[in-house]
Design an enzyme around this catalytic site. Structure first.
Site, mmCIF file in Angstrom:
data_model
loop_
_atom_site.group_PDB
_atom_site.id
_atom_site.type_symbol
_atom_site.label_atom_id
_atom_site.label_comp_id
_atom_site.label_asym_id
_atom_site.label_seq_id
_atom_site.Cartn_x
_atom_site.Cartn_y
_atom_site.Cartn_z
ATOM 1 N N LYS B 78 14.010 13.769 -5.826
ATOM 2 C CA LYS B 78 13.793 13.796 -4.388
ATOM 3 C C LYS B 78 14.696 14.861 -3.552
ATOM 4 C CE LYS B 78 13.981 10.378 -0.554
ATOM 5 N NZ LYS B 78 14.392 8.979 0.030
ATOM 6 N N SER B 158 10.734 6.220 2.602
ATOM 7 C CA SER B 158 10.761 7.658 2.657
ATOM 8 C C SER B 158 10.588 8.417 1.223
ATOM 9 C CB SER B 158 12.148 8.141 3.185
ATOM 10 O OG SER B 158 13.017 7.855 2.276
ATOM 11 N N SER B 182 13.615 2.755 1.410
ATOM 12 C CA SER B 182 12.940 3.764 1.019
ATOM 13 C C SER B 182 12.547 3.951 -0.483
ATOM 14 C CB SER B 182 13.601 4.981 1.628
ATOM 15 O OG SER B 182 13.693 5.074 2.710
#
Lengths: 95, 493
Positions: B78, B158, B182
């Site tokens: 990420k 997210s 998330s």
């Protein structure tokens, strides 16, 4: 509690975010929607409740007060938009 | 070589050790799949040269019989994790082309265990969002589609890039972070497994901060076992993060297959929210039935302050974000937009660099922390947080080992469908996951079924502090009963 245009401008300045005049009404609407949503917290009697400071009972670890890092000024400023001789450059702040 | 990308992480590990294929072959198959899947926008940066160099090094170790736990396993990262020498942006314009001079603790532990980095994955800007639509790189498109429709869906957020990449077979697993859901919400939306460990389990050092008392890293993977393997490498004490706990990291994989016989699973009545779809209710009951059939004792429990978790979160998280994001000032890194003086330079830089959702949250956070409002908002929210935690403590004190809930109130929605008019509409997505962050507990999302349109749905298990092992054990029971969920076609190729 709800925010008006003056408050929006004040918050934006505190947050150091430029806001144009035509954005203000829309922002006020969005902020008020969020504030209306969190309003329900007032339903709870929290009088004697201790506010949370940590999710688990932990004691802050300490270390000796000694220099453990550093000596690479060039690396520190490597990502700066403007730098000179190992210093960050900013607009003049002292007259 | 496309069949190589169908292996799970555990299977790939076995294949590499048996020398049935090399890490260079496996990594090459993933790089090819990534190239063919750019329409999904899951990766914001591909690092093929680095990946192949790491794979070659892994093959050399495999050849010498010196394989470490993740030797040769290709992973995605990420873009919230700082990666040394590799652009890290948190998917915000304000970080521009920031290249960290250091590596986050979590990713450094993955590389120290032999893993291979494929690239950086898309996410909501500064991890603020539930659909991956706030990214400065544009939204991620889910590999899933409703049956009979080609309307693009969100992968959740997210960690939308992480979830989409794992589901679309663009990496064997991915790092992710979870501040209000998330990891678990995108995992549920994409038919993948995601675990947010207990707060303090993984070091936050080198991860771009959003809300420091809530942020926690964890993996998204294809199976419960794969997520357990990854978490063992990601977790552990780091003296550079004062909230990182000094506890031994269990061999999480050993908990997979342990089963749930004799465990007590709680069903919290407060999660039966008004307007919840029948599909979610059925999924939840089916999940409880599977655990019962496997020998668990399923009981009703009560978590009375559940409904206050989301509003309290939308005070605590923006407040901490407004403080954390004060560092983006156009001086030390990232974007800089000139002004007449230094204050105007700050204001112009931050107006241009932050997207709408981030600006909104910074302003809410600034407001609730401003003089005269602190007690009414922030202090009250932290008191609610104590009550939420107390609810969980009471349930666990009754002998409950883990709590079963739905992971999300619905399946994935379409791009642009939610939150355009009212930001709160998007926030409601995290209604089942956010309590876990507020109480610092571990939570896992496991795919458990499909909705009428063929989209995956997930169940969440919430554990006791530092008892991720029970979540892996119970999660695997659900996984085994529910089967696996793979997008029916690779339409993006």
């Amino acid at each position: 509690m709800s925010v008006d245009a003056t408050t929006v401008r004040r918050i934006a300045h505190l947050a150091r975010i430029a806001v144009s005049e035509d954005e203000v009404p829309h922002l006020a609407g969005e902020l008020n929607a969020i504030l209306a949503f969190v309003e329900q917290l007032n339903q709870v009697d929290v009088g004697s409740v201790v506010p949370m400071t940590s999710v688990s009972p932990t004691v802050m670890r300490r270390r000796a007060d000694a220099v453990t890092d550093g000596g690479y000024g060039d690396t520190v400023v490597a990502n700066a938009p403007m730098s000179e001789d190992g210093f960050f450059l900013v607009p003049k702040v002292v007259e | 070589m496309s069949e190589l990308t169908d292996l799970t992480l555990a299977q790939a590990r076995e294949g590499l050790r048996a020398r049935r294929f090399s890490s260079v072959e496996l990594t090459g198959a993933y790089l090819e799949a990534m190239e063919a899947a750019r329409a999904l926008n899951a990766y914001v940066l591909e690092t093929p040269e680095r990946a192949l160099a790491m794979a070659e090094a892994a093959d050399a170790r495999l050849a010498r019989g010196e394989a470490r736990p993740l030797e040769g396993i290709p992973l995605g990262v990420k873009d919230l994790f700082c990666t040394e020498g590799v652009r890290t942006t948190a998917c915000s314009r304000i970080l521009a082309d920031f290249v960290p001079a250091y590596e986050s603790t979590v990713t450094s532990q993955l590389w120290a265990d032999g893993a291979v980095m494929l690239g950086k994955l898309n996410n909501d800007e500064f991890a603020m969002g539930s659909s991956n639509e706030t990214s400065a790189f544009g939204p991620v498109v889910s590999p899933w589609r409703r049956s009979g429709s080609d309307a693009p869906l969100v992968p959740g957020g997210s960690s939308g890039g992480s979830a989409a990449a794992v589901a679309a077979r663009l990496c064997l697993g991915a790092t992710a972070t979870d501040t209000g859901g998330s990891i678990r919400q995108p995992a549920a939306f994409t038919g993948t497994v995601g675990i947010k460990p207990t707060y303090g389990r993984c070091s936050r050092w080198g991860i771009v901060a959003f809300a420091s008392s809530l942020d926690q890293a964890g993996p998204i993977a294809r199976t419960v076992r794969d997520s357990a393997i990854l978490l063992s490498s990601m977790a552990g004490l780091d003296r550079r993060d004062t909230t990182s706990v000094d506890l031994p990291v269990p061999h999480f994989e050993a908990a997979v297959g342990r089963g749930v016989a004799g465990l007590t699973i709680g069903i919290p009545q407060e999660y039966r929210v008004a307007g919840m779809s029948g599909e979610i209710e059925d999924l939840w009951q089916r999940g409880a039935g599977w655990l019962k059939a496997a020998g668990a004792n399923v009981v009703e429990v009560s978590l009375p302050h559940t409904k206050y978790a989301l509003p309290a979160y939308y005070i605590v998280a923006p407040a901490e974000a407004s403080s954390n994001l004060a560092r983006y000032d156009g001086v030390r890194y990232g974007l800089r937009v000139p002004g007449r003086d230094i204050v105007e330079m700050y204001e112009n830089t931050r107006a241009a660099g932050f997207g709408r959702e981030v600006r909104r949250r910074i302003m809410i956070g600034t407001y609730v922390l401003s003089a005269g409002y602190y007690d009414a908002y922030y202090l009250r929210a932290q008191k609610l947080r104590s009550l939420i935690k107390r609810d969980f403590d009471a349930v666990y004190a009754q002998g409950v080992d883990a709590i079963l809930t739905p992971a999300t109130p619905s399946a994935a929605f379409a791009l642009g469908e939610k939150g355009a008019a009212d930001p709160v509409e998007m926030y409601l997505n995290d209604i089942f996951t956010v309590t876990v962050n507020m109480a610092g507990l571990p939570g896992i999302a496991v795919p458990a079924g499909s909705d009428a349109q063929g989209l995956p749905l997930g169940l969440q298990l919430i554990g006791k502090p530092f008892d991720e092992e029970t979540l892996f054990a119970a999660g695997q029971v659900i996984e085994e009963a529910a089967g696996s969920f793979v997008p029916p076609s690779q339409w993006w190729r």
